[in-house]
Design a protein around this motif. Sequence first.
Motif, PDB file in Angstrom:
ATOM      1  N   ILE B  74       5.443   9.976   2.719  1.00 36.14           N
ATOM      2  CA  ILE B  74       4.068   9.400   3.223  1.00 36.14           C
ATOM      3  C   ILE B  74       3.041  10.026   2.104  1.00 36.14           C
ATOM      4  CG2 ILE B  74       3.284  11.355   4.786  1.00 36.14           C
ATOM      5  CD1 ILE B  74       3.076   8.328   6.359  1.00 36.14           C
ATOM      6  N   ALA B  75       3.238  11.054   1.511  1.00 38.89           N
ATOM      7  CA  ALA B  75       2.012  11.501   0.722  1.00 38.89           C
ATOM      8  C   ALA B  75       1.899  11.189  -0.732  1.00 38.89           C
ATOM      9  CB  ALA B  75       2.065  13.215   0.712  1.00 38.89           C
ATOM     10  N   PRO B 133       0.627  -3.862   3.094  1.00 38.54           N
ATOM     11  CA  PRO B 133      -0.647  -4.506   2.364  1.00 38.54           C
ATOM     12  C   PRO B 133      -0.702  -4.132   0.817  1.00 38.54           C
ATOM     13  CG  PRO B 133      -1.147  -2.913   3.740  1.00 38.54           C
ATOM     14  CD  PRO B 133       0.378  -2.886   3.707  1.00 38.54           C
ATOM     15  N   PHE B 134       0.198  -4.637  -0.053  1.00 36.78           N
ATOM     16  CA  PHE B 134      -0.226  -4.335  -1.328  1.00 36.78           C
ATOM     17  C   PHE B 134      -1.321  -4.725  -1.876  1.00 36.78           C
ATOM     18  CE2 PHE B 134       4.510  -4.215  -1.693  1.00 36.78           C
ATOM     19  CZ  PHE B 134       4.754  -3.141  -2.162  1.00 36.78           C
ATOM     20  N   ALA B 135      -2.027  -4.061  -3.013  1.00 39.92           N
ATOM     21  CA  ALA B 135      -3.320  -4.496  -3.589  1.00 39.92           C
ATOM     22  C   ALA B 135      -2.940  -5.729  -4.194  1.00 39.92           C
ATOM     23  CB  ALA B 135      -3.563  -3.582  -4.739  1.00 39.92           C
ATOM     24  N   ALA B 158      -0.856   0.290  -3.079  1.00 43.07           N
ATOM     25  CA  ALA B 158      -1.575   0.154  -1.873  1.00 43.07           C
ATOM     26  C   ALA B 158      -2.804   1.176  -2.125  1.00 43.07           C
ATOM     27  CB  ALA B 158      -0.996   0.336  -0.732  1.00 43.07           C
ATOM     28  N   ARG B 159      -3.911   0.931  -2.734  1.00 42.14           N
ATOM     29  CA  ARG B 159      -4.817   2.244  -2.979  1.00 42.14           C
ATOM     30  C   ARG B 159      -4.315   3.192  -3.491  1.00 42.14           C
ATOM     31  NH1 ARG B 159      -8.438   0.830   2.139  1.00 42.14           N
ATOM     32  NH2 ARG B 159      -9.022  -1.511   1.702  1.00 42.14           N
ATOM     33  N   GLN B 161      -2.529   5.099  -1.728  1.00 50.72           N
ATOM     34  CA  GLN B 161      -1.581   5.434  -0.433  1.00 50.72           C
ATOM     35  C   GLN B 161      -0.438   4.657  -0.474  1.00 50.72           C
ATOM     36  OE1 GLN B 161      -5.550   4.941   1.036  1.00 50.72           O
ATOM     37  NE2 GLN B 161      -4.817   5.259   3.073  1.00 50.72           N
ATOM     38  N   GLN B 164       2.552   6.144   1.850  1.00 52.92           N
ATOM     39  CA  GLN B 164       2.275   5.768   3.150  1.00 52.92           C
ATOM     40  C   GLN B 164       2.632   4.271   3.462  1.00 52.92           C
ATOM     41  OE1 GLN B 164      -1.643   5.258   4.099  1.00 52.92           O
ATOM     42  NE2 GLN B 164      -1.421   6.101   6.350  1.00 52.92           N
ATOM     43  N   GLN B 165       2.095   3.274   2.857  1.00 55.27           N
ATOM     44  CA  GLN B 165       2.367   2.012   2.935  1.00 55.27           C
ATOM     45  C   GLN B 165       3.809   1.807   3.046  1.00 55.27           C
ATOM     46  OE1 GLN B 165       0.221   0.355   4.950  1.00 55.27           O
ATOM     47  NE2 GLN B 165      -1.039   2.305   4.516  1.00 55.27           N
ATOM     48  N   LEU B 168       5.662   3.408   5.929  1.00 60.07           N
ATOM     49  CA  LEU B 168       5.302   2.864   7.446  1.00 60.07           C
ATOM     50  C   LEU B 168       6.229   1.499   7.315  1.00 60.07           C
ATOM     51  CD1 LEU B 168       1.471   3.704   8.168  1.00 60.07           C
ATOM     52  CD2 LEU B 168       3.669   4.669   8.815  1.00 60.07           C
TER      53      LEU B 168
END
Lengths: 250, 642
Positions: B74-75, B133-135, B158-159, B161, B164-165, B168
Amino acid sequence: MKTIDLELEIWRQKDTITAGQFENYTLKSISTDMSFLEMLDVLNEKLTREGKEPVAFDHDCREGICGTCGAVVNGIAHGPEPGTTLCQLHMRHFASGDTLVIEPFRSRAFPVRKDLMVDRSALDRIIQAGGYVSVNTGGTPDGNSTPIPSATAELAMDAAACIGCGACVASCPNGAAMLFTGAKISQLCLLPQGQPERRERALAMVTTMDSEGFGNCTNERECEAVCPKGISISNIARMNREFVKASFLG
Amino acid sequence: MELNSRVPTGPLAEKWDNHCFASKLVNPANRRKFKIIVVGTGLAGASASATLAEQGYQVTSICIQDSPRRAHSIAAQGGINAAKNYQNDGDSIHRLFYDTIKGGDFRSREANVYRLAQVSNNIIDQCVAQGVPFAREYGGTLANRSFGGAQVSRTFYARGQTGQQLLLGAYSALSRQIKSGKITMLPRKEMMELVLIDGRARGIISRDIISGKLETLTADAVILATGGYGNAYFLSTNAMASNVTAAWRAHKLGAGFANPCYVQIHPTCIPVHGDYQSKLTLMSESLRNDGRVWVPKTPGDKRRPASIPEAERDYYLENKYPSFGNLVPRDVASRNAKEQCDAGKGVGSTSLAVYLDFAEAIRRDGEANILKKYGNLFQMYEKITDSNPLHEPMMIYPAVHYTMGGLWVDYNLMTTIPGLFAIGECNFSDHGANRLGASALMQGLADGYFIIANSIAGYLGSSDLKSVNTDHPQFLESQKKVHDRILKLLRSSEGGPEGKFTVDEIHKELGLLLWDHCGMARNKEGLEKALAALPAIQEKFWKKVYIPGSGNELNQSLERAGRVADFLEFAEILIHDALAREESCGCHLREESQTEEHEAKRDDANYSYVSVWEHQGEGKQPQLHKEPLTFTEVTPSQRSYK
């Protein structure tokens, strides 16, 4: 190096069924560069050396992203700094002589396991009810086959940034998990991939949220104020619209 | 120990397809008869659990955290590589393969790396389909950015993060299978022992973190997805609970451990600032696109950075590596920071830091543009250090970040124990001696979504497994072993804390020893010294560690003690490996093996192999085995960034 002295009142509770109580501790010469959890580490090392039981608390990444840590500090989930998890809260925000009252994230749906540790598995069960797109591994279309406007992707990302820490629940006078649930419902209903199961998802997740013992929203906005990732309550409004639409249209 | 890599025959580009076709399968109706345990729910573990359950296997998934969503994947910040060539800038599967194998300094297995590049594109499609939600670009297509070690733009994000994305996404797939009853999810459990019956992995013993109870789980195959061992150094960018225990337990039962000395030390982390510090925080590699690294020219210059005139600053990376400048690979940037600090030119209160300065970029592009790119990183930096990078240069120093070494696996990701698989950071397979940025996420998901299911079918389809239950004497024996070990850990605590040490005190001592002698630069003398110093720390631990409480309850000190006990044993092969590899490669710099310009010098004639360590029993020297590395598609060359 600047240091401060602190009085701590920490909730100690042996296990879920035993009643707990506050206990007082004094810590001297705490570096203001320490994080809040490092301050608790120092306390625990001291207690251990004194033959006493250290304070149990949950923590893992200590970078503000895993969502494991969290406690209520002087009445505020994750402490006084906005947009900050407990692990990213630093002691420079406190003054020497301050008394810090530290309690677990309390809520009907979050039974205390020990001291500051709570059971947040109810949040997992909300996701299990429908917080996903039902797609198996393999056979998916090319990533660029469905264009998604940049603004939509950004809005979905704002909601998807939730770390599932449960501060929203702990801060809500009704113990609601609507910010958490609304964020996931929003992420998926904004994106084309979430459309086929949009209605079933809203119904199933909201129903599970209720059955897990979480409360309802009365627009107190406490959740938004403590959310370390700045998730907006507009996600709750979107969830309500999704739920109403799904209820009427089936 | 037999090391058969089982690399399929045929041309490199056809090996994976040929292998999939040749592999035994398990008929969909029969899959529900097989039980599989997956340990860990990071990118590799969660994606493997979900995929296997979708295919019909009975999966039991365990994790140490209170929720599978909190695993340390996640990090991850920066992104995930794939060979999509969406930017039309000349990328291809072959280029991603080549960049990865070169980035690893030609110390990884060609066939595995090629397969990784092949399945990279499927990962992006899979994640998009899950609603990650990729950029995106304004036209709605997926956006990319560049990362170190590549000249193309192939990193999806994804920003800041991305980990994390993606996690998830995998967690959502896992959650769906939990709901359908195909995955039994057991959070807050720690794997304490692997159970072998007739030489095969047939289950595990785990400890319930809340009650302290030991539990047995039987299976037809066990998959370890338990991450890396960076926390052996005490201070690292790893999460606090990350540990080597599961892999080490497997190693002691016969699983070979490969390349333990390959530890990635990331150049841009927030420096150590006090002895109370519990972990280090990474600042994304992307900052080196605009930040300039410098130190004062004069050793011991303690003026504020703004008071040091341009002429008295040494922009050492730009001066030494004019063509790559501040964007040299991680291993090179880290070593040079150490060299400057060793020469007395380090900055900050500890003199163990260098500046990463954005002043010129801010003058050039304006504050708003710099904040748009790095705002969240600047904010995180300011939260931790109370200093604003817009006004003062950042201070950074290298920190332990990722471990390329891990359990040895064959092409099927199976360890030397039949039925025991290792995926993600836990195995050694794809990154050689140095991992490129944005490749860890790619490997974790490649292993979990696209490779392991094929391997599991191949193994189960070709093995004659008798059914076992938890009454089997081996389960009882293993459980007793775990129980006795917990009592042994607690033994030194009798009589109170007087004259004893806490778990963290001993862990810090181990960490410092490894950091000093088996860190960024290593030499024979230092490594031998560390090896000689280790037994005293081990003895101190077993005789004088103080752990409050008992084993039959929630006891976080006991949990840490068990992990530190394993780090103390593991450190031995880590140092042995660094000592035995008398060459420099990637992250592993042996001071004896440098070019005239102090760059890492490989010795392909003597060290073009994977080191695989075999446990020989308590108190005995581990034995080194070698898997030779042969290259047919690439020609190993000396890396140069001048």
